[in-house]
Design an enzyme around this catalytic site. Structure first.
Site, PDB file in Angstrom:
ATOM      1  N   GLN A   1       0.808  -1.221   0.000  1.00  0.00           N
ATOM      2  CA  GLN A   1       0.000   0.000   0.000  1.00  0.00           C
ATOM      3  C   GLN A   1       0.839   1.268   0.000  1.00  0.00           C
ATOM      4  OE1 GLN A   1      -1.574  -1.046   4.035  1.00  0.00           O
ATOM      5  NE2 GLN A   1      -1.345   1.165   4.439  1.00  0.00           N
TER       6      GLN A   1
ATOM      7  N   CYS B   1      -5.077   0.464   3.895  1.00  0.00           N
ATOM      8  CA  CYS B   1      -5.156  -0.952   4.254  1.00  0.00           C
ATOM      9  C   CYS B   1      -6.570  -1.491   4.108  1.00  0.00           C
ATOM     10  CB  CYS B   1      -4.661  -1.161   5.674  1.00  0.00           C
ATOM     11  SG  CYS B   1      -5.603  -0.230   6.918  1.00  0.00           S
TER      12      CYS B   1
ATOM     13  N   HIS C   1      -5.823  -0.822  11.758  1.00  0.00           N
ATOM     14  CA  HIS C   1      -5.248  -1.454  10.564  1.00  0.00           C
ATOM     15  C   HIS C   1      -6.143  -2.610  10.136  1.00  0.00           C
ATOM     16  CE1 HIS C   1      -2.186  -2.300   7.637  1.00  0.00           C
ATOM     17  NE2 HIS C   1      -1.940  -3.507   8.123  1.00  0.00           N
TER      18      HIS C   1
ATOM     19  N   ASN D   1      -0.890  -9.261   5.057  1.00  0.00           N
ATOM     20  CA  ASN D   1      -0.785  -7.816   5.229  1.00  0.00           C
ATOM     21  C   ASN D   1      -0.583  -7.144   3.866  1.00  0.00           C
ATOM     22  OD1 ASN D   1      -0.680  -5.370   6.538  1.00  0.00           O
ATOM     23  ND2 ASN D   1       1.047  -5.890   7.846  1.00  0.00           N
TER      24      ASN D   1
END
Length: 306
Positions: A108, A114, A250, A270
Site C-alpha cells: 500500500q 489498508c 489497521h 498484510n
C-alpha cells in the site's frame, strides 16, 4: 539504505534516520533476548520500517477509527452479524493459499489504504473460490470512489463491500491501477467491473465464529497494529495491547489458521509488501481468553458474498 533504496535529502536527515535505526536495532535485540526465555515465540527484525520511529510509523501507516455501523445497500438496513455456530465441522487447520485462491502480497506504500487492500483481497478470494478464476482487483477504485472511506486517511472493508454492491462490481487492478493517493473517481468512465458481489456479512466477534467463517473463505479483519512495525516471524501474542482493547487502526486478510507446539494461530495477509514479516504475512495467536481476541482482531470481521 542500500537494501531498501533509501536516499535522504541531506546529512542531517541521514544522521537522524541513523539514530532511529540504532534505537530500533537495540529494541529488537533486547526484546528478542527477553523472549528467548519466555513463552512469547514471535521475533522482531530489521525491515524497511527500521528507520522510522514508532510515532512516525503510526502516523503514516495506521489510522484509529471507531467500529463502523454498517448499512447494506441491497436492503437499506444495517447488516446483521452472521449466525454464530458453536460447531461448524471446520478442519483443524486451513490455508487458502494452498488452494490457489489468494493473490500475492501487495504494498500500500505510505497511503493509509489498508482497508481497501483487505476488502479487495477478500473479494479476490471469494471470486476465485466461486469461479476458480484468480484476478487482482483495484484498490485504487475503492480509494477514489468509496465516499464512506477517507482515501489514504483510513476506511473500513465493510464500507468498501457496500460500495462494490451498489456500484455493481469492482474493476481489475490492470484497468484501474494503484496510485497510492486519492484521485478522481473513474468507476463510471471505466465501465469494466470485473467482479461483482451480491452482499456481505459481519462475523460475530468470537474466535469460534471467526474460525467457522475462515473455513469457508478468507475474511477481512481489523486490529490494533501499533506494535507490529518490526515483526519478523513467529506467533504474535499482542501482549502490548490492552487485555480488553477495542482499538482498531489497521486491516488485514485472514487466509487461514493452524497450530504450532500447542498454540493456535491465525494466518493474516498484510499489505506492506513481501519484505515485511513472513514474506508479507503474520501469524496471530487465536483461542485466547481475551474478550476481543488478540489486539481486537475479533471485533470487526466481515466477508463478501458472491
Amino acid at each position: 539504505m542500500k537494501e531498501h533504496g533509501r536516499i535522504y535529502p541531506n546529512f542531517e536527515e541521514s544522521e537522524t534516520r541513523y539514530q532511529i535505526f540504532q534505537r530500533n536495532l537495540r529494541y529488537i535485540t533486547e526484546m528478542n533476548a527477553k523472549r528467548s526465555n519466555s513463552t512469547f515465540s514471535y521475533r522482531l527484525g530489521l525491515n524497511k520500517f527500521a528507520d522510522m520511529s514508532p510515532e512516525e510509523f503510526k502516523r503514516v501507516y495506521l489510522r484509529e477509527l471507531k467500529i463502523p455501523t454498517t448499512t447494506n445497500t441491497t436492503t437499506g438496513s444495517r447488516t446483521d452479524y452472521a449466525e454464530q455456530k458453536d460447531s461448524c465441522g471446520a478442519p483443524a487447520s486451513m490455508d487458502w493459499r494452498q488452494n490457489g485462491v489468494v493473490v500475492g502480497v501487495k504494498n500500500q506504500g505510505s497511503c493509509g489504504s489498508c482497508w481497501a487492500f483487505a476488502a479487495a483481497a477478500a473479494i479476490e478470494s471469494a471470486h476465485a473460490i466461486s469461479t476458480r478464476e484468480l484476478v487482482s482487483l483495484s484498490e485504487q477504485e475503492l480509494i477514489d470512489c468509496d465516499s464512506k472511506g477517507q482515501g489514504c486517511s483510513g476506511g473500513w472493508p465493510s464500507y468498501a463491500f457496500d460500495w462494490v454492491v451498489g456500484n455493481g462490481g469492482i474493476s481489475k487492478e490492470d484497468d484501474y491501477p494503484y496510485a497510492a493517493q486519492k484521485g478522481y473517481c473513474r468507476a463510471n468512465m471505466n465501465g469494466n467491473s470485473a467482479v461483482k458481489i451480491s452482499s456481505y456479512q459481519r462475523v460475530t466477534p468470537s474466535d469460534d465464529a471467526l474460525m467457522c467463517a475462515t473455513a469457508q473463505q478468507p475474511i477481512a479483519v481489523a486490529l490494533d497494529a501499533t506494535n507490529i512495525q518490526l515483526y519478523n516471524g513467529g506467533i504474535y501474542e499482542g501482549e502490548d495491547c490492552p487485555r480488553d482493547s477495542n482499538r482498531l487502526n489497521h486491516a488485514v486478510l485472514i487466509v487461514g489458521y493452524g497450530s504450532e507446539d500447542g498454540k493456535d494461530y491465525w494466518i493474516a495477509k498484510n499489505s506492506w509488501g513481501e519484505g515485511w514479516g513472513m514474506k508479507g504475512y503474520i501469524l496471530i495467536h487465536r483461542n485466547t481468553d481475551l474478550p476481543n481476541g488478540v489486539c481486537s482482531i475479533n471485533t470487526a470481521a466481515s466477508y463478501p458474498i458472491i
